[in-house]
Each structure stands twice: as structure tokens, then as C-alpha cells.
Design a protein around this motif. Sequence first.
Motif, short mmCIF file in Angstrom:
data_model
loop_
_atom_site.label_atom_id
_atom_site.label_comp_id
_atom_site.label_asym_id
_atom_site.label_seq_id
_atom_site.Cartn_x
_atom_site.Cartn_y
_atom_site.Cartn_z
N PRO A 288 0.93 -1.14 0.01
CA PRO A 288 0.05 0.07 -0.04
C PRO A 288 0.70 1.30 -0.06
O PRO A 288 2.12 1.13 0.29
CB PRO A 288 -0.88 -0.14 1.39
CG PRO A 288 0.10 -0.88 2.10
CD PRO A 288 0.89 -1.97 1.34
N THR B 152 -4.57 1.67 -0.77
CA THR B 152 -4.38 2.53 0.59
C THR B 152 -5.02 1.87 1.72
O THR B 152 -5.85 1.07 1.55
CB THR B 152 -5.01 3.99 0.21
OG1 THR B 152 -6.36 4.06 0.15
CG2 THR B 152 -4.17 4.60 -0.84
N ARG B 153 -4.75 2.52 2.95
CA ARG B 153 -5.04 1.73 4.09
C ARG B 153 -6.50 2.05 4.26
O ARG B 153 -7.15 3.19 3.82
CB ARG B 153 -4.59 2.23 5.26
CG ARG B 153 -4.83 3.43 6.17
CD ARG B 153 -4.56 3.62 7.55
NE ARG B 153 -3.29 3.43 7.81
CZ ARG B 153 -2.19 4.66 7.59
NH1 ARG B 153 -2.57 5.63 7.17
NH2 ARG B 153 -0.85 4.31 8.03
N VAL C 227 -10.64 8.13 -2.76
CA VAL C 227 -10.11 7.45 -1.97
C VAL C 227 -10.54 6.16 -1.78
O VAL C 227 -9.90 4.86 -1.70
CB VAL C 227 -9.40 8.13 -0.62
CG1 VAL C 227 -8.88 7.14 0.26
CG2 VAL C 227 -8.67 9.44 -0.87
N GLN D 104 -2.64 4.09 -8.82
CA GLN D 104 -1.99 2.92 -8.51
C GLN D 104 -0.77 2.55 -9.43
O GLN D 104 0.19 2.08 -8.90
CB GLN D 104 -2.85 1.84 -8.77
CG GLN D 104 -2.44 0.42 -8.52
CD GLN D 104 -3.53 -0.52 -8.50
OE1 GLN D 104 -4.78 -0.19 -8.70
NE2 GLN D 104 -3.25 -1.75 -8.47
N HIS E 233 0.86 5.84 1.13
CA HIS E 233 0.61 6.58 1.92
C HIS E 233 -0.19 7.96 1.37
O HIS E 233 -0.02 8.05 0.12
CB HIS E 233 1.52 7.16 2.92
CG HIS E 233 2.14 6.07 3.63
ND1 HIS E 233 1.87 5.80 4.98
CD2 HIS E 233 3.22 5.17 3.44
CE1 HIS E 233 2.70 4.87 5.59
NE2 HIS E 233 3.56 4.51 4.56
N LEU E 234 -1.14 8.39 2.41
CA LEU E 234 -2.00 9.56 1.95
C LEU E 234 -1.66 10.95 2.61
O LEU E 234 -1.87 10.67 4.14
CB LEU E 234 -3.36 9.14 1.43
CG LEU E 234 -3.71 8.33 0.51
CD1 LEU E 234 -5.16 8.03 0.38
CD2 LEU E 234 -3.23 8.59 -0.97
N GLN F 274 -9.06 2.44 -2.00
CA GLN F 274 -9.14 1.37 -1.04
C GLN F 274 -9.75 0.10 -1.47
O GLN F 274 -9.29 -0.88 -1.44
CB GLN F 274 -10.06 1.97 0.21
CG GLN F 274 -9.33 2.84 0.92
CD GLN F 274 -10.37 3.62 1.93
OE1 GLN F 274 -11.67 3.85 1.83
NE2 GLN F 274 -10.06 4.18 3.05
N GLY G 74 3.93 7.38 -1.67
CA GLY G 74 2.58 7.78 -1.60
C GLY G 74 2.49 9.35 -2.28
O GLY G 74 3.43 9.60 -2.76
#
Length: 435
Positions: A5, A419-420, A410, A379, A7-8, A414, A389
Amino acid sequence: MAKRPFHLSWFLSQGYGPKTWRGDWPGSASDTARWMMPDLFLDLARGLERCCFDYMIIEDSSMVPYTFQGSHDTYLRYAASTPKLDPAVLVPYLAQATRHLGLVPTLSVTEYPPFLLARLINSLDHVTEGRVGWNCVTSSNDGAAQNYGHVGQPPHDERYDVADEFADLVTKLWDAWEPDAVVIDRDAPLFADGSKVHPVFHEGKYFRCRGPLNAPRSPQGRPPICQAGGSPRGQEFAARWADTIIAEAGTVEGMKKYRENIRSLAVAAGRDPDKVKVLFLTNPLVDLSMEAAQARRQSMRADADRHLALQLSTMSRLTNIDFSQFDPDAPIPELFTNGHQSSLSKWIGKTPREVAAGTTSRMGIDFTGTTDQVAGMMQEIMEEVGGDGFLFYHTYFDRRYVMEICDGLVPALQRRGVTRARYAHRHFRDNLLEF
Ligand SMILES: Cc1cc2nc3c(=O)[nH]c(=O)nc-3n(C[C@H](O)[C@H](O)[C@H](O)COP(=O)(O)O)c2cc1C
């Protein structure tokens, strides 16, 4: 998450100031007169936390700029980088409205005394229970230096020498209380154990400070440091001190090269490069169809061209060079700046009008389309770059934009598993180092 993944984070461009006052969306109007109240920023923070951003940076500078045409008029006409309120004031409000989001005010090493800055960040880390960071900047505009009793900024590279000693002193102050120094034994009585609290006795080239800090070690101890130095000296500083680096790279190739350079500089400084997260500036624009998104992008570009003075005044502020003196349609010649050297070096040879048009989408990569199209691009680009990120920004954002990103784009990221989807930790640093 199966794939690696990324980060944002969110860059609150132009800081704690007015945002959408020229916008034409009907919902833009409500904050115009009350821009100094935190409401819009609280909605932004809640949105970012809803979709699990790592952190929000609050940009700052501390002057009314006057470089463009030697006057502050254009800056005040457009609310361009001024007015703005102190970013540290906003942090506790944002912290009250969220539980996990990292909060990163900008505080300049050429404006704060080190003790005051170490104390402020330590206090914020206590009251946010471990969610604050520090956007460590050196400042670049002579107008700011003049507000702090100087004639102008120190020479570019020397600012980073000052910053090196500053960061060394600040981190020593953060470490001055051992984690178990506070005992609180009523019977002894012993509130804090003096043998575990250490003066720092710093005497350097630029600063003197006895220490220790007059408050215990904060939940994160050393809150994460964020940095954005783009020049060779700036990157060296960032690789030495930063836990997360924010950058504007222009192309996928540029992003890759920048990240690889930072990682090798981090190794040279004796650090684990996986502990330095490099996030790249992006200004995505999503809508129901590609055509609708492109039409909005086009109207942003047309607005930038219609208000060319606004863009040129920004370029002037960043470089201390008055861009009103150049033909907007002739290539920018070789110039020297004691301000943002990395920005200026990217502009040489382009015309001011071209640079101005670029400032509306920055980066050179156009993230415009439906949520799924833009998520797919993000991505692919991250896979190509290798990490870590993106840093989102939209200078004149409104609530519609917050929803489009936080409840549209977002979630599409996901769904792709890139991303988380939930936070694993309480502290900002631990979330940043999760992957
Ligand atoms: C995304 C981003 C955010 C930045 N935020 C700030 C800020 O809030 N305040 C500030 O004084 N400078 C800010 N800067 C400027 C940097 O601290 C630095 O001065 C700039 O990148 C030029 O670095 P260089 O002189 O090493 O090329 C920012 C830069 C970038 C790319």
C-alpha cells in the motif's frame, strides 16, 4: 492489504487562510466571511480521517508578500498567501475532531527560537496524544526575514546549515526527559526524578541553549519531522532529518529519481531508507465522467490565464524575483534565486504563462477523470515509482472537493487495496511506519 500500500497526506496549501471565496459552486459561499473560524478545516480533517489519510500539513509563511510589482496589492486582491492565521492554533481544534489523523503545522527554523519550537511541538504532542508532526522549513522570502529583525534571508545553503544545528538542538531537547522520569509518588514525595532529566548545554555556531525542556517527554518522544527541500543541499538536509519528505517532481521519471536519491542520501546519513516516506504532490480532479472532469480542469486553467497576475505573483513570492518585468510569452532566462532554487530551475526556458498554467495541475501529471480512472493512474504510478505515496492539495478547495476526494477517489483506491482502510495505531509515527 495484499499489494504494497501507499500513504496519503493532505497539504493545506496557503495555510490557515481563506479558501473558496471566488468559487462558483453554490456551496462555496458559507465560509467566506468567517474563514478564520476552523469549521471548513474541521470538515476537511474529518473527511481525511474517514478515508484514513496519514496526515495533514498546514502550510505557513509569515508576511504580506510584496515582491510582484514591488507592491502587496496583487497578493491582497487575490488573498494570495495572505491573510493567514498561525497554524499551531488550528491543531488542537483538529485534534478534538479526530482520533487518528496526523497533524503537521509548519514552523520555520529562521523564525522560531529552537527552545520555543521544541516546547510548542512537545506541548502539541501531549495534547493530541501523539499525533503531531513538524513541517520543518527554512523560509525563503525576504519579507518574512524582515518581520523578524533581519535585512533578508541568509544565503540559501547556509539556511540549511542553520537548520541542521536547529534540528539537532530541538531533538536533544525532546530527548532531555527520559521516558520514566515522571514518577508521581505521593508518599516519597517524588513527582519527577531529577537524575532522569538532563540539561542539554548546547553551544553551537548559531544557537546556545541550556535546557532541559520544562515538560516531560511527549507520547511520540520525537514527533515526525516533515521536510520539502528540493535543491541538492535541501535534499541532503531532508534525508538526514525527515521522517516524511514532500516533493514536487514533474514526471514519473522525476519522482523515481528523486526518491532513489533521497533513499541513497538517507543510507549515507546512516539511516534506514524505509523509514523516510517520500510523498509526491498531486492535485486530482474527479467527476462523473472524463469529459466533466476535463471541463472543470479546463475552466481552472482558463481562470489561471485570466488572472495571470495571481500566478505570477506566486512565482515572485517563491523566488524574490519580480516576474512582472518579463514578457509572459518569452522564455524565462537563466536567473539566480536565494529563494526556492528547485522551483526556479524547473521554470528556466519555459514562458511565465506556461509555468502559470502548470501551477493549476502542478507535477506535469494530469490526474483528471472519474474516480476509478484517477485511482488506476495513481496505482500504476506508485507501482512504477516504488512508493511511498501522494500529497494531495487543492488551494481553493471547498466541501464538494473534500467529498469527491474522501468519499469518491480514496474509497476507489481502498477498493483496489492500495491505501489503508483502517488505522492500526494511535500515534502518527507508528501509522507512518506501518508500511
Ligand atoms: C509541498 C511543499 C510544501 C511546502 N510548504 C512550505 C511551507 O509551508 N512554508 C515554507 O516556508 N516553505 C514551504 N515549502 C518550501 C520548502 O520548504 C523549500 O523551501 C522549497 O521546497 C525549496 O527548497 P530548495 O531551496 O531546497 O530548493 C514547501 C515546498 C513544497 C514542495
